[in-house]
Design a protein around this motif. Structure first.
Motif, PDB file in Angstrom:
ATOM      1  N   LEU A 102     -25.041 -58.330  65.002  1.00 47.30           N
ATOM      2  CA  LEU A 102     -23.654 -58.395  64.725  1.00 47.30           C
ATOM      3  C   LEU A 102     -22.691 -59.144  65.544  1.00 47.30           C
ATOM      4  N   VAL A 103     -21.269 -59.449  64.921  1.00 48.40           N
ATOM      5  CA  VAL A 103     -20.690 -60.223  65.416  1.00 48.40           C
ATOM      6  C   VAL A 103     -19.007 -60.093  64.584  1.00 48.40           C
ATOM      7  N   SER A 104     -18.395 -59.688  65.458  1.00 50.36           N
ATOM      8  CA  SER A 104     -16.815 -60.289  64.502  1.00 50.36           C
ATOM      9  C   SER A 104     -15.919 -61.734  64.876  1.00 50.36           C
ATOM     10  N   SER A 105     -15.748 -63.023  64.129  1.00 53.97           N
ATOM     11  CA  SER A 105     -15.144 -63.902  64.497  1.00 53.97           C
ATOM     12  C   SER A 105     -14.140 -63.937  63.575  1.00 53.97           C
ATOM     13  N   PHE A 106     -12.858 -64.414  64.468  1.00 53.57           N
ATOM     14  CA  PHE A 106     -10.552 -64.461  63.358  1.00 53.57           C
ATOM     15  C   PHE A 106     -11.345 -66.104  62.728  1.00 53.57           C
ATOM     16  N   GLN A 109     -11.508 -69.062  64.705  1.00 57.15           N
ATOM     17  CA  GLN A 109     -12.515 -68.892  65.546  1.00 57.15           C
ATOM     18  C   GLN A 109     -14.055 -69.992  65.271  1.00 57.15           C
ATOM     19  N   ALA A 110     -14.776 -68.826  64.936  1.00 57.16           N
ATOM     20  CA  ALA A 110     -16.171 -69.526  64.574  1.00 57.16           C
ATOM     21  C   ALA A 110     -16.720 -68.714  63.653  1.00 57.16           C
ATOM     22  N   PRO A 111     -17.232 -68.786  62.510  1.00 59.14           N
ATOM     23  CA  PRO A 111     -17.106 -67.663  61.464  1.00 59.14           C
ATOM     24  C   PRO A 111     -18.549 -69.343  60.507  1.00 59.14           C
ATOM     25  N   ALA A 112     -17.735 -69.610  60.685  1.00 59.79           N
ATOM     26  CA  ALA A 112     -18.802 -70.990  60.389  1.00 59.79           C
ATOM     27  C   ALA A 112     -19.523 -71.196  60.352  1.00 59.79           C
ATOM     28  N   PHE A 113     -19.632 -71.572  62.748  1.00 61.25           N
ATOM     29  CA  PHE A 113     -20.611 -71.371  63.389  1.00 61.25           C
ATOM     30  C   PHE A 113     -21.640 -70.826  63.141  1.00 61.25           C
ATOM     31  N   TYR A 114     -21.420 -68.927  63.145  1.00 58.20           N
ATOM     32  CA  TYR A 114     -22.107 -68.291  62.817  1.00 58.20           C
ATOM     33  C   TYR A 114     -22.917 -68.307  61.688  1.00 58.20           C
ATOM     34  N   ALA A 115     -22.476 -68.285  60.502  1.00 60.55           N
ATOM     35  CA  ALA A 115     -23.246 -68.472  59.239  1.00 60.55           C
ATOM     36  C   ALA A 115     -24.060 -69.705  60.054  1.00 60.55           C
ATOM     37  N   GLU A 121     -22.090 -63.049  55.977  1.00 58.47           N
ATOM     38  CA  GLU A 121     -20.481 -62.209  55.844  1.00 58.47           C
ATOM     39  C   GLU A 121     -20.966 -60.582  56.117  1.00 58.47           C
ATOM     40  N   GLN A 122     -20.579 -59.903  56.506  1.00 64.22           N
ATOM     41  CA  GLN A 122     -20.697 -58.173  55.358  1.00 64.22           C
ATOM     42  C   GLN A 122     -18.976 -57.399  55.276  1.00 64.22           C
ATOM     43  N   ALA A 123     -17.802 -58.006  56.319  1.00 66.77           N
ATOM     44  CA  ALA A 123     -17.177 -57.676  55.662  1.00 66.77           C
ATOM     45  C   ALA A 123     -15.730 -58.787  56.327  1.00 66.77           C
ATOM     46  N   ALA A 130      -1.901 -61.747  61.423  1.00 65.92           N
ATOM     47  CA  ALA A 130      -1.096 -62.460  60.529  1.00 65.92           C
ATOM     48  C   ALA A 130      -1.329 -63.242  60.332  1.00 65.92           C
ATOM     49  N   GLY A 131      -1.899 -64.283  58.861  1.00 67.92           N
ATOM     50  CA  GLY A 131      -2.135 -65.424  58.514  1.00 67.92           C
ATOM     51  C   GLY A 131      -3.729 -65.762  58.617  1.00 67.92           C
ATOM     52  N   HIS A 132      -4.396 -64.708  59.264  1.00 70.19           N
ATOM     53  CA  HIS A 132      -5.505 -65.215  58.980  1.00 70.19           C
ATOM     54  C   HIS A 132      -6.493 -63.629  59.045  1.00 70.19           C
ATOM     55  N   GLU A 133      -8.510 -63.471  59.454  1.00 67.89           N
ATOM     56  CA  GLU A 133      -8.677 -62.595  59.234  1.00 67.89           C
ATOM     57  C   GLU A 133      -9.561 -62.659  60.193  1.00 67.89           C
ATOM     58  N   ASP A 134     -10.668 -61.557  60.031  1.00 64.53           N
ATOM     59  CA  ASP A 134     -11.250 -61.334  61.064  1.00 64.53           C
ATOM     60  C   ASP A 134     -12.760 -60.823  59.891  1.00 64.53           C
ATOM     61  N   VAL A 135     -14.040 -61.698  60.458  1.00 65.66           N
ATOM     62  CA  VAL A 135     -14.555 -61.565  60.072  1.00 65.66           C
ATOM     63  C   VAL A 135     -16.088 -61.164  60.554  1.00 65.66           C
ATOM     64  N   TYR A 136     -17.079 -60.343  59.389  1.00 65.89           N
ATOM     65  CA  TYR A 136     -17.741 -59.384  60.670  1.00 65.89           C
ATOM     66  C   TYR A 136     -19.184 -59.813  59.696  1.00 65.89           C
ATOM     67  N   LEU A 137     -19.981 -60.590  60.704  1.00 66.96           N
ATOM     68  CA  LEU A 137     -21.217 -61.073  60.169  1.00 66.96           C
ATOM     69  C   LEU A 137     -22.563 -60.574  60.752  1.00 66.96           C
ATOM     70  N   LEU A 138     -23.892 -60.342  60.851  1.00 64.16           N
ATOM     71  CA  LEU A 138     -24.887 -59.487  60.927  1.00 64.16           C
ATOM     72  C   LEU A 138     -25.708 -60.529  60.575  1.00 64.16           C
ATOM     73  N   LYS A 139     -26.449 -60.337  61.063  1.00 58.28           N
ATOM     74  CA  LYS A 139     -28.068 -61.504  61.095  1.00 58.28           C
ATOM     75  C   LYS A 139     -29.613 -60.392  61.460  1.00 58.28           C
ATOM     76  N   ARG A 140     -30.582 -60.722  60.566  1.00 59.77           N
ATOM     77  CA  ARG A 140     -31.608 -60.001  60.751  1.00 59.77           C
ATOM     78  C   ARG A 140     -32.443 -61.027  61.720  1.00 59.77           C
ATOM     79  N   LEU A 141     -32.752 -60.189  62.797  1.00 57.01           N
ATOM     80  CA  LEU A 141     -33.762 -60.696  63.647  1.00 57.01           C
ATOM     81  C   LEU A 141     -34.863 -60.895  63.555  1.00 57.01           C
TER      82      LEU A 141
END
Length: 141
Positions: A102-106, A109-115, A121-123, A130-141
């Motif tokens: 799991l990783v969180s990225s504003f 920052q780098a949510p597209a890199f993780y994608a 994306e999970q949440a 303010a003006g941005h979002e915190d994105v939570y991403l998960l990868k199955r290993l």
């Protein structure tokens, strides 16, 4: 101080308090999830001079892993170092028996890199900061 001698103090950063809270919460979490070990890990990339090029800190807890921080030196971005960090972190997580990471990225920052590396994306927490979002991403290993 109130009548019972209790004092509430608010202040800036407090490394001593952070360390104490970490120890107390780790002990509580270990007791609540007996048999599921918590352990931290890091990945460090240095150049020929020994200077830090990139780094990652993460953790595993039972069969799950997470990335806390990822950083690549500005003059080295775009050189594949982030990918090497993720590959090493994922390999360490697998070595520990983890099935997801799991990783969180504003959004700035780098949510597209993780994608691009298979994280889904999970949440998303809007307006944080303010003006941005915190994105939570998960990868199955």
């Amino acid at each position: 101080m109130d009548d019972n001698g209790v004092q509430v103090t608010t202040g800036g950063g407090d490394a001593e308090l952070d360390t104490r809270l970490g120890k107390e919460l780790d002990a509580f979490n270990q007791a609540a999830t007996a048999g599921h070990e918590q352990a931290e890990f890091t990945v460090r990339i240095t150049d020929a001079d020994g200077d830090l090029v990139a780094g990652l800190s993460g953790w595993s807890w039972g069969d799950r892993a997470g990335i806390g921080m990822t950083w690549v030196r500005e003059d080295s971005r775009g050189g594949g170092w982030g990918t090497r960090l993720l590959e090493a972190a994922e390999a360490e997580a697998r070595r520990r028996g983890c099935v997801t990471i799991l990783v969180s990225s504003f959004t700035f920052q780098a949510p597209a890199f993780y994608a691009r590396h298979g994280y889904e994306e999970q949440a998303r927490v809007p307006g944080f900061p303010a003006g941005h979002e915190d994105v939570y991403l998960l990868k199955r290993l």
